[in-house]
Design an enzyme around this catalytic site. Structure first.
Site, short mmCIF file in Angstrom:
data_model
loop_
_atom_site.label_atom_id
_atom_site.label_comp_id
_atom_site.label_asym_id
_atom_site.label_seq_id
_atom_site.Cartn_x
_atom_site.Cartn_y
_atom_site.Cartn_z
N ASP A 28 0.81 -1.24 0.08
CA ASP A 28 -0.07 0.15 -0.06
C ASP A 28 0.81 1.07 0.00
O ASP A 28 1.90 1.53 0.54
CB ASP A 28 -0.83 -0.11 1.42
N ASN A 76 -10.73 -3.05 -6.85
CA ASN A 76 -9.73 -1.89 -7.51
C ASN A 76 -10.10 -1.55 -8.86
O ASN A 76 -9.86 -0.53 -9.48
CB ASN A 76 -8.35 -2.43 -7.58
C1 FPP Z 1 -1.77 0.08 -3.66
O1 FPP Z 1 -1.20 1.23 -3.51
C2 FPP Z 1 -1.17 -0.83 -4.66
C3 FPP Z 1 -1.76 -1.35 -5.93
C4 FPP Z 1 -3.12 -1.22 -5.93
C5 FPP Z 1 -1.07 -1.93 -6.81
C6 FPP Z 1 -0.08 -2.58 -6.47
C7 FPP Z 1 0.85 -3.18 -7.77
C8 FPP Z 1 2.25 -3.28 -7.98
C9 FPP Z 1 3.02 -2.84 -6.80
C10 FPP Z 1 2.89 -3.92 -9.09
C11 FPP Z 1 3.03 -5.35 -8.70
C12 FPP Z 1 3.33 -6.14 -10.21
C13 FPP Z 1 3.19 -7.45 -10.32
C14 FPP Z 1 3.45 -7.94 -11.48
C15 FPP Z 1 2.42 -8.21 -9.07
P1 FPP Z 1 -2.34 2.32 -3.62
O2 FPP Z 1 -2.34 2.82 -5.21
O3 FPP Z 1 -3.65 2.17 -3.02
O4 FPP Z 1 -1.71 3.75 -2.97
P2 FPP Z 1 -2.47 4.77 -2.00
O5 FPP Z 1 -3.31 4.35 -1.00
O6 FPP Z 1 -1.36 5.71 -1.79
O7 FPP Z 1 -3.51 5.61 -3.09
#
Ligand code: FPP
Length: 252
Positions: A28, A76
């Site tokens: 996160d 998501n």
């Molecule tokens: C959450 O942070 C993150 C995600 C929903 C995406 C995670 C994906 C990756 C790190 C890429 C991984 C790649 C592979 C191939 C598995 P957020 O967007 O919710 O952050 P925020 O809470 O600060 O908005």
């Protein structure tokens, strides 16, 4: 155990006999990290993916048998279309770019979640990566995409009910182990350690059944700033935990 692992463990000041066998991560804070840097949210995801690679390699090097990463939840899809499309394209691109190296390093890739609504080209890369790596004996890398724990449990119940109604399964033989065997994670033991970055204190519909006795480590660090040294700290905390699984330890 290899000499390299022994020396690494010593260096890390960790007990190599008490490492978790299965680590799960809620990655996160990508969006917040990008905002802090004055970058678009997608740059947080790009950087987050390279951190995940670093942590996967650490698991492989240190003998942690399974890493499960929450990459995209059933919720998501509610994000802006540009972000959803970027993430789908990122997963596909990463699989194409990293598969050979991961395969050479012995990584075994599995995907958990309802993969049916994913773009066809991504589904093909997913299938290809799973078949290519299925006989590897290094770290098991479970990637949760379009994963939601409640939906997973509902689907398990439906499958079990189906078997009961067809007479293949008898009602009184259903136990906790039966449920576990019908989840996407049937091939893995339950996680020993859950790491969540960015300070949020919730499970967000991730592995609700499987996390029943998992140790939870929450850090304020945003996922794109997480690294091997932070991972070591999480492992050091884990090693100090007294895991009783609801029981009382009798004095020796
Ligand atoms: C959450 O942070 C993150 C995600 C929903 C995406 C995670 C994906 C990756 C790190 C890429 C991984 C790649 C592979 C191939 C598995 P957020 O967007 O919710 O952050 P925020 O809470 O600060 O908005």
């Amino acid at each position: 155990m290899t000499a390299q692992l022994l020396s690494t463990s010593k260096l890390l000041n960790l007990d190599s006999q008490k490492l978790p066998q299965h680590v799960a991560v809620i990655m996160d804070g990508n969006g917040r990290w990008a905002k802090q840097q004055g970058l678009p949210r997608i740059e947080g995801h790009r950087r987050g993916a390279s951190i995940l690679k670093e942590i996967l390699r650490a698991c492989n090097d240190w003998g942690i048998k399974t890493l499960t990463a929450y990459a995209f939840s059933t919720e998501n899809w509610g994000r802006p279309l540009t972000e959803v499309n970027f993430l789908m394209a990122l997963f596909e691109k990463l699989l194409r770019k990293e598969l050979q190296e991961m395969n050479e390093e012995g990584v075994r890739i599995r995907f958990i979640g309802d993969l049916s609504p994913l773009p066809e080209s991504l589904k093909q890369e997913i299938a290809h990566s799973m078949t290519t790596t299925q006989n590897n004996t290094g770290v098991n890398f479970n990637v949760a995409i379009n994963y939601g724990s409640r939906l997973e449990i509902v689907k398990a119940c439906q499958a079990i009910a189906q078997k009961v109604s067809s007479g293949e399964l008898s009602l009184d033989t259903i136990d906790e182990n039966t449920i576990s065997q019908y989840l996407y994670t049937a091939a893995s033991p339950d996680p020993d350690l859950l790491i969540r970055t960015s300070g949020e204190m919730r499970l967000s519909n991730f592995l609700l059944w499987q996390l029943a006795y998992t140790e939870i480590y929450i850090t304020d660090t945003l996922w794109p700033d997480f690294n091997c040294s932070e991972f070591r700290s999480a492992l050091a905390h884990y090693q100090k935990r007294d895991r009783r699984f609801g029981k009382v330890k009798l004095k020796e």
